[in-house]
Design a protein around this motif. Sequence first.
Motif, mmCIF file in Angstrom:
data_model
loop_
_atom_site.group_PDB
_atom_site.id
_atom_site.type_symbol
_atom_site.label_atom_id
_atom_site.label_comp_id
_atom_site.label_asym_id
_atom_site.label_seq_id
_atom_site.Cartn_x
_atom_site.Cartn_y
_atom_site.Cartn_z
ATOM 1 N N VAL A 89 0.795 -1.077 -0.052
ATOM 2 C CA VAL A 89 0.198 -0.083 -0.122
ATOM 3 C C VAL A 89 1.029 1.219 0.011
ATOM 4 C CG1 VAL A 89 -1.926 1.315 1.007
ATOM 5 C CG2 VAL A 89 -1.698 -1.248 1.155
ATOM 6 N N ALA A 90 0.572 2.026 -0.935
ATOM 7 C CA ALA A 90 1.393 3.288 -0.986
ATOM 8 C C ALA A 90 0.374 4.686 -1.195
ATOM 9 C CB ALA A 90 2.158 3.290 -2.199
ATOM 10 N N LEU A 91 1.076 5.842 -0.462
ATOM 11 C CA LEU A 91 0.268 6.770 -0.495
ATOM 12 C C LEU A 91 1.121 7.884 -1.373
ATOM 13 C CD1 LEU A 91 -1.357 7.247 2.965
ATOM 14 C CD2 LEU A 91 -2.383 6.490 0.906
ATOM 15 N N ASP A 92 0.649 8.547 -2.520
ATOM 16 C CA ASP A 92 1.504 9.544 -3.192
ATOM 17 C C ASP A 92 1.218 10.917 -2.432
ATOM 18 O OD1 ASP A 92 2.760 11.119 -4.914
ATOM 19 O OD2 ASP A 92 1.310 10.907 -6.558
ATOM 20 N N TRP A 93 2.157 11.343 -1.559
ATOM 21 C CA TRP A 93 1.918 12.662 -0.936
ATOM 22 C C TRP A 93 1.881 14.009 -1.709
ATOM 23 C CZ3 TRP A 93 0.180 12.321 3.726
ATOM 24 C CH2 TRP A 93 0.400 11.062 4.605
ATOM 25 N N GLY A 94 2.150 13.712 -2.971
ATOM 26 C CA GLY A 94 2.178 14.780 -3.963
ATOM 27 C C GLY A 94 0.664 14.917 -4.227
ATOM 28 N N SER A 95 -0.157 13.976 -4.255
ATOM 29 C CA SER A 95 -1.353 13.884 -4.824
ATOM 30 C C SER A 95 -2.420 14.071 -3.505
ATOM 31 C CB SER A 95 -1.707 12.534 -5.635
ATOM 32 O OG SER A 95 -0.955 12.541 -6.639
ATOM 33 N N ALA A 96 -1.962 14.253 -2.490
ATOM 34 C CA ALA A 96 -2.912 14.168 -1.162
ATOM 35 C C ALA A 96 -4.220 14.935 -1.436
ATOM 36 C CB ALA A 96 -2.018 14.710 0.009
ATOM 37 N N PRO A 97 -4.250 16.153 -2.197
ATOM 38 C CA PRO A 97 -5.676 16.861 -2.381
ATOM 39 C C PRO A 97 -6.434 15.898 -3.054
ATOM 40 C CG PRO A 97 -3.702 18.291 -2.972
ATOM 41 C CD PRO A 97 -2.961 16.893 -2.704
ATOM 42 N N PRO A 101 -9.758 13.753 0.588
ATOM 43 C CA PRO A 101 -11.044 13.861 0.543
ATOM 44 C C PRO A 101 -11.602 12.409 0.288
ATOM 45 C CG PRO A 101 -10.153 15.576 -0.643
ATOM 46 C CD PRO A 101 -9.041 14.775 -0.584
ATOM 47 N N TRP A 102 -11.082 11.808 -0.606
ATOM 48 C CA TRP A 102 -11.648 10.287 -0.784
ATOM 49 C C TRP A 102 -11.618 9.357 0.144
ATOM 50 C CZ3 TRP A 102 -9.408 5.554 -0.749
ATOM 51 C CH2 TRP A 102 -10.235 4.396 -1.460
ATOM 52 N N SER A 103 -10.554 9.490 1.085
ATOM 53 C CA SER A 103 -10.319 8.795 2.518
ATOM 54 C C SER A 103 -11.389 8.945 3.320
ATOM 55 C CB SER A 103 -9.114 8.873 2.984
ATOM 56 O OG SER A 103 -8.990 10.262 3.507
ATOM 57 N N PHE A 104 -11.840 10.282 3.468
ATOM 58 C CA PHE A 104 -12.891 10.472 4.304
ATOM 59 C C PHE A 104 -14.369 9.889 3.849
ATOM 60 C CE2 PHE A 104 -10.367 14.593 5.191
ATOM 61 C CZ PHE A 104 -10.047 14.105 6.292
ATOM 62 N N ARG A 105 -14.607 9.931 2.651
ATOM 63 C CA ARG A 105 -15.749 9.174 2.272
ATOM 64 C C ARG A 105 -15.594 7.656 2.317
ATOM 65 N NH1 ARG A 105 -19.093 11.910 -1.786
ATOM 66 N NH2 ARG A 105 -18.287 14.040 -2.370
ATOM 67 N N PHE A 106 -14.182 7.246 2.081
ATOM 68 C CA PHE A 106 -14.311 5.703 2.399
ATOM 69 C C PHE A 106 -14.431 5.337 3.788
ATOM 70 C CE2 PHE A 106 -11.122 2.493 4.267
ATOM 71 C CZ PHE A 106 -11.064 1.508 3.333
ATOM 72 N N LEU A 107 -13.993 6.108 4.801
ATOM 73 C CA LEU A 107 -14.536 5.896 6.074
ATOM 74 C C LEU A 107 -15.839 5.941 6.451
ATOM 75 C CD1 LEU A 107 -11.544 7.961 8.025
ATOM 76 C CD2 LEU A 107 -11.639 5.458 7.757
ATOM 77 N N PRO A 276 -15.978 10.709 -7.051
ATOM 78 C CA PRO A 276 -14.522 10.974 -6.412
ATOM 79 C C PRO A 276 -14.106 9.497 -6.714
ATOM 80 C CG PRO A 276 -16.680 10.074 -4.915
ATOM 81 C CD PRO A 276 -17.311 10.658 -6.376
ATOM 82 N N LEU A 277 -13.225 9.562 -8.000
ATOM 83 C CA LEU A 277 -12.448 8.499 -8.310
ATOM 84 C C LEU A 277 -11.094 8.972 -7.738
ATOM 85 C CD1 LEU A 277 -13.780 7.724 -11.871
ATOM 86 C CD2 LEU A 277 -13.567 6.414 -10.004
ATOM 87 N N VAL A 278 -10.410 7.891 -7.462
ATOM 88 C CA VAL A 278 -9.034 8.050 -7.295
ATOM 89 C C VAL A 278 -8.272 7.095 -7.954
ATOM 90 C CG1 VAL A 278 -8.574 6.234 -5.314
ATOM 91 C CG2 VAL A 278 -7.498 8.103 -5.471
ATOM 92 N N ALA A 279 -7.145 7.409 -8.699
ATOM 93 C CA ALA A 279 -6.306 6.313 -9.380
ATOM 94 C C ALA A 279 -5.694 5.518 -8.540
ATOM 95 C CB ALA A 279 -5.185 7.352 -10.008
ATOM 96 N N GLU A 280 -6.312 4.203 -8.348
ATOM 97 C CA GLU A 280 -5.494 3.078 -7.603
ATOM 98 C C GLU A 280 -4.511 2.512 -8.433
ATOM 99 O OE1 GLU A 280 -6.762 -1.010 -6.160
ATOM 100 O OE2 GLU A 280 -8.158 0.402 -5.378
#
Length: 426
Positions: A89-97, A101-107, A276-280
């Motif tokens: 699992v990786a988080l691209d911190w340059g793409s945090a914006p 917000p996607w992660s709040f919807r995930f929760l 609210p799509l994220v590139a996984e």
Amino acid sequence: MVATRLCAAVTAPLPPPRSVLVLGGGIIARTCALRLQEQECAVTLVAEPDTAPPSWGNAGHIATEQLQVLARFATAPRVLSDHFPRGPVALDWGSAPTWLPWSFRFLRACLPGSVRRGDAALRGLMLNALPAWEKLTKTLDRPDLLDLRGVVKLWESADADQKATSALQADHGPATTTPMDAAQIAAFNQALATPVKAGVHFAGTAHITNPRDVLDTLLARFVSAGGTHLAARAVKISPEADTVRVNTTQGDLTADRVVVACGVRSGALLPDVAVPLVAERGYHVEWNHGGQWTLPNAVFEDRAVVVTRFGSRLRATSFVEFTRDASAPDPRKWERLEAHVRALGLPVASPFARWHGSRPTLPDYLPALGSFRHAPRIVAAYGHNHLGLTLGPVTADVLSAHILRGVPLPTAFSPDRFGLRSGFSN
């Protein structure tokens, strides 16, 4: 404004369409286009050439055993426990914006009621996923494109037996599980530099034997059935009184319906709808095995690496990287995959070829399927995350029934479920 048109749109049932535009070039778009064309619609597939979409670059696995949505509280801690470089699992911190917000919807999607609805809706698709693939390969006169021998999952760690037992006891829906015996484990260990200690065979699953051939055969059959392929990119969708207009890089098109199956690009075509799509992002390395690998396709669970044989080639896939589609790939992911290949002792008879691709993922890990409530001529078919290949043909079946006969879809798949960006409520 499009939003005004959305709210003013007629919500009465629409007659079956005579013409349909399908936007996108991956497995979802191509299976939907073919299915609709077979049922006497005049279908135009709008897609720029893409030699390596996500449906080409993944492990080729028809994952019927994956019945549960990933949006659940039991999954959330893996962001920390499995964070790269410890895990996949990786988080691209340059793409945090994008992903924050996607992660709040995930929760929010992890709440028990949402999980129950999501699991039920996903199970309904999964029960028919492999039969839909078998029907498709017969339609294409290419049963050789589907290998029905299943997949094995292997563990190397000290608690391998316990993990295998847990896998055997879990609910895998249409897939059935059998523990690998000592001879089967020994066959792997004779070929591997790092021994495995336990394994489970999953029957009722399958894999694609040649992802490129699947995509090319789908397109060829679609065109031979009378469909039109326009090598262009959709730019804008405009609902009109009795049709939908789509601006493309090759001019404007109109049709009775438009199916949006553009993966991570889908949201850009629906600017007033919350998408609210994220590139996984996933990664793979591929190489020639020199005729030295004949064992079953395998998931090395402790490494989160899938190894698939496509003829003379082997492919190792992994990683769930939350990012933007336009962000640069991380070479460390390929380096880690190549290190796993060497550690396992897999036969390598050529340089590695590297690939990365963006799976389109919505916060609840369910696809958006069906007509928009306020724009019923626009039909969603995006957000399939890592299950795009698995769900391609069954998505085509349920969407064609929805479009042509008004068959309802589970509300868990509603494309309206995330609301409208401009403030109009559902």
